[in-house]
Scaffold this active site. Structure first.
Site, short mmCIF file in Angstrom:
data_model
loop_
_atom_site.label_atom_id
_atom_site.label_comp_id
_atom_site.label_asym_id
_atom_site.label_seq_id
_atom_site.Cartn_x
_atom_site.Cartn_y
_atom_site.Cartn_z
N SER A 214 55.75 55.63 38.39
CA SER A 214 56.31 57.13 38.87
C SER A 214 57.69 57.44 38.08
O SER A 214 57.79 58.43 38.06
CB SER A 214 56.13 57.18 40.32
OG SER A 214 56.46 56.21 41.01
N HIS B 96 52.22 39.68 42.66
CA HIS B 96 53.04 40.74 42.22
C HIS B 96 53.49 40.52 40.68
O HIS B 96 53.67 39.43 40.34
CB HIS B 96 54.49 40.93 42.83
CG HIS B 96 54.95 42.35 42.86
ND1 HIS B 96 56.01 42.40 42.08
CD2 HIS B 96 54.89 43.29 43.69
CE1 HIS B 96 56.28 43.68 42.04
NE2 HIS B 96 55.84 44.07 43.29
N1 CMX Z 1 44.10 37.42 43.71
C1 CMX Z 1 43.26 36.83 42.85
N2 CMX Z 1 43.74 36.65 41.50
C2 CMX Z 1 45.04 36.99 41.22
C3 CMX Z 1 45.58 37.80 42.25
C4 CMX Z 1 45.57 37.91 43.58
N3 CMX Z 1 45.68 38.41 44.50
N4 CMX Z 1 47.02 38.02 41.61
C5 CMX Z 1 47.01 37.55 40.53
N5 CMX Z 1 45.96 36.97 40.17
C6 CMX Z 1 45.33 36.62 38.94
C7 CMX Z 1 45.29 37.87 38.00
O1 CMX Z 1 44.19 38.49 38.12
C8 CMX Z 1 45.31 36.97 36.67
O2 CMX Z 1 44.01 36.67 36.35
P1 CMX Z 1 43.54 36.60 34.82
O3 CMX Z 1 44.39 35.54 34.04
O4 CMX Z 1 42.28 35.94 34.83
O5 CMX Z 1 43.80 37.82 34.06
C9 CMX Z 1 46.45 35.72 36.95
O6 CMX Z 1 46.17 35.46 38.55
C10 CMX Z 1 47.71 35.81 36.65
O7 CMX Z 1 48.19 36.90 37.22
P2 CMX Z 1 49.75 37.42 37.48
O8 CMX Z 1 50.52 37.08 36.33
O9 CMX Z 1 50.06 36.38 38.53
O10 CMX Z 1 49.82 38.83 38.10
P3 CMX Z 1 49.93 40.16 37.01
O11 CMX Z 1 51.58 40.54 36.83
O12 CMX Z 1 48.89 40.20 36.07
O13 CMX Z 1 49.42 41.40 38.10
C11 CMX Z 1 49.14 42.24 40.41
C12 CMX Z 1 50.17 41.57 39.51
C13 CMX Z 1 49.70 42.84 41.76
C14 CMX Z 1 48.35 43.33 39.77
C15 CMX Z 1 48.00 40.96 40.97
O14 CMX Z 1 48.85 40.05 41.77
C16 CMX Z 1 47.09 41.80 41.82
O15 CMX Z 1 45.79 42.06 41.02
N6 CMX Z 1 47.17 41.61 43.14
C17 CMX Z 1 46.17 42.20 43.98
C18 CMX Z 1 46.11 43.70 44.03
C19 CMX Z 1 47.41 44.09 44.62
O16 CMX Z 1 47.75 43.57 45.70
N7 CMX Z 1 47.97 45.24 44.17
C20 CMX Z 1 49.34 45.78 44.80
C21 CMX Z 1 50.59 45.51 43.97
C22 CMX Z 1 51.75 45.90 44.53
C23 CMX Z 1 52.90 46.41 43.86
O17 CMX Z 1 52.70 46.38 42.43
O18 CMX Z 1 54.18 46.80 44.24
#
Ligand code: CMX
Length: 425
Positions: free
Chosen positions: A232, A308
């Site tokens: 945003s 995150h």
């Molecule tokens: N549950 C299960 N798996 C998770 C996870 C969670 N809460 N958070 C990360 N992972 C997994 C990712 O899916 C990724 O898996 P793959 O390698 O199979 O793709 C792996 O761990 C590594 O990911 P990461 O580098 O730790 O996290 P990213 O930067 O890719 O993604 C986020 C960040 C927020 C999208 C992710 O942690 C997530 O999906 N969390 C749950 C959804 C959520 O809470 N969203 C709100 C975000 C709030 C904000 O952005 O302010």
């Protein structure tokens, strides 16, 4: 000049000088090299934007003008707006002037309500919010001054004026959308004896409890800004860099906030909590919840509210909300689930070994708090986020207009060009 314009005019020479000096004397300093992976991966980690209002570091999370957000939880959103724009909190006299200014500008023009009332009844509340903001573009002082040939060094004053008008009205518009979209009865008029955030809480008509007003104030503070690279803020910045006014720019940013990977995530977290309780027949035991989480992870699904992209610790905004729930002794099944998830999920995610950050983010609790007070319409949560984020977006726009930042125009590449670059070695 109003109180904010006066303060900004005082610091303007230094603000301009600092940026200009760095650009002139150190413009050639390399910050990073960009990899093809970064280009294909959503520009992750490329230092490409200047944001003075706030910063987010992996271990401490959000700081507004270098002040940790947990040190600002007692402030009002108007004070935070002043801080974001100027780098200092307002004095008592500035606070009073700001409050008067906001209430003078708060009246939403009748045509905005007509536009909202003409929209189909199943319109998404975010589409209504974005439409209402862009409908008010005709009132932009900035657009008017620009077309009258105002000097570009003076235009920022009009951006400040527009921002104050937009922020003072957006809460009224948002409350009106809530009542219209969810059949809550007639709109509730603003009360000039209340502050901006108290008025928002009051006009929703959800709860008369003082602690609900307190929650809305906290919510509007915590979601106000999250540096410059989120969808945003970056969208609004890009639109504003074409010298589109704040109405066009904020409306564009809100459209990005409406996406499920950005502002919509908070409603998904609450849906997840409700889903667990429905499937397990209420608040589960620790063993039941642990098994449920493993089943979910093993089926390739994420645990909402945890992890995150930047943070590597508990989101301080989560901590602020958690403390609010403890201080007000909020007890219900959803809050019990929030506390249980906090106790259990990080260990499960650590053992699972994938997520770089096993700790909760702000979305793991914000919806639960709103639901506690009876604001149960999930589709509305992002609108509240938008009301708060307008504060940060406008502050970022004001900075860039003060220093006359150029139009945003990064270089794009074709797959052919990338392959040619790879072949070159
Ligand atoms: N549950 C299960 N798996 C998770 C996870 C969670 N809460 N958070 C990360 N992972 C997994 C990712 O899916 C990724 O898996 P793959 O390698 O199979 O793709 C792996 O761990 C590594 O990911 P990461 O580098 O730790 O996290 P990213 O930067 O890719 O993604 C986020 C960040 C927020 C999208 C992710 O942690 C997530 O999906 N969390 C749950 C959804 C959520 O809470 N969203 C709100 C975000 C709030 C904000 O952005 O302010």
């Amino acid at each position: 000049m109003n109180v904010l314009q006066q303060k900004l005019a005082e610091i303007l020479p230094e603000v301009r000088q600092r940026r200009a000096t760095i650009n002139k004397e150190h413009g050639e300093v390399a910050l990073s090299t960009t990899t093809i992976g970064q280009l294909l991966g959503g520009m992750r980690g490329i230092p490409a934007l200047l944001c003075e209002t706030s910063s987010v570091s992996p271990d401490t999370g959000l700081k507004i003008r270098n002040i940790p957000i947990l040190d600002l939880v007692s402030n009002t959103p108007q004070e935070i707006f002043f801080l974001l724009c100027t780098g200092s909190l307002p004095t008592e006299s500035e606070k009073q002037q700001l409050r008067t200014l906001f209430s003078e500008k708060a009246e939403v023009p009748a045509y905005v309500w007509s536009v909202l009332e003409a929209m189909p009844k199943d319109s998404h509340p975010m589409s209504m919010l974005s439409t209402a903001i862009v409908a008010m573009q005709r009132e932009s002082l900035y657009a008017k001054k620009y077309s009258q040939g105002a000097s570009k060094d003076e235009l920022w004053l009009a951006a400040v004026e527009d921002s104050i008008t937009l922020i003072s009205r957006i809460s009224n518009v948002a409350a009106g959308i809530y009542r219209l979209r969810f059949n809550k009865g007639p709109r509730i008029d603003p009360d000039s004896s209340l502050s901006w955030s108290e008025n928002y809480a009051n006009m929703l008509g959800v709860s008369q409890e003082d602690s609900f007003k307190e929650l809305i104030r906290l919510y509007l503070v915590l979601h106000s800004d999250h540096e410059g690279g989120n969808v945003s803020a970056m969208t609004s910045h890009t639109v504003s860099s074409a010298l589109s006014d704040v109405y066009y720019s904020v409306s564009a940013g809100l459209n990005g906030l409406a996406g499920p990977l950005h502002g919509l995530a908070n409603q998904e977290c609450l849906a997840f909590i409700n889903e667990v309780m429905e499937e397990l027949g209420g608040v589960p035991s620790d063993e039941q919840l642990t098994k449920y989480l493993w089943d979910r992870l093993n089926s390739g699904r994420v645990v909402p509210g945890f992890g995150h992209a930047v943070l590597r610790a508990t989101d301080p905004r989560y901590t602020a909300f958690y403390n609010f729930a403890q201080d007000h002794d909020l007890q219900d099944d959803v809050m019990e689930m929030v506390r249980k998830l906090f106790a259990i999920v990080p260990n499960v995610l650590l053992e699972h070994g994938k997520a770089k950050n096993p700790w909760p983010n702000v979305d793991a609790i914000s919806g639960a708090l709103l639901q506690h007070y009876g604001l149960v319409e999930f589709d509305y949560y992002t609108v509240m986020f938008g009301v708060s984020r307008a504060i940060g977006i406008c502050s970022q726009i004001i900075y860039h207009r003060m220093v006359n930042s150029p139009i945003v125009r990064p270089k794009s590449m074709t797959i052919d060009e990338l392959e040619a670059r790879i072949a070159k070695g």
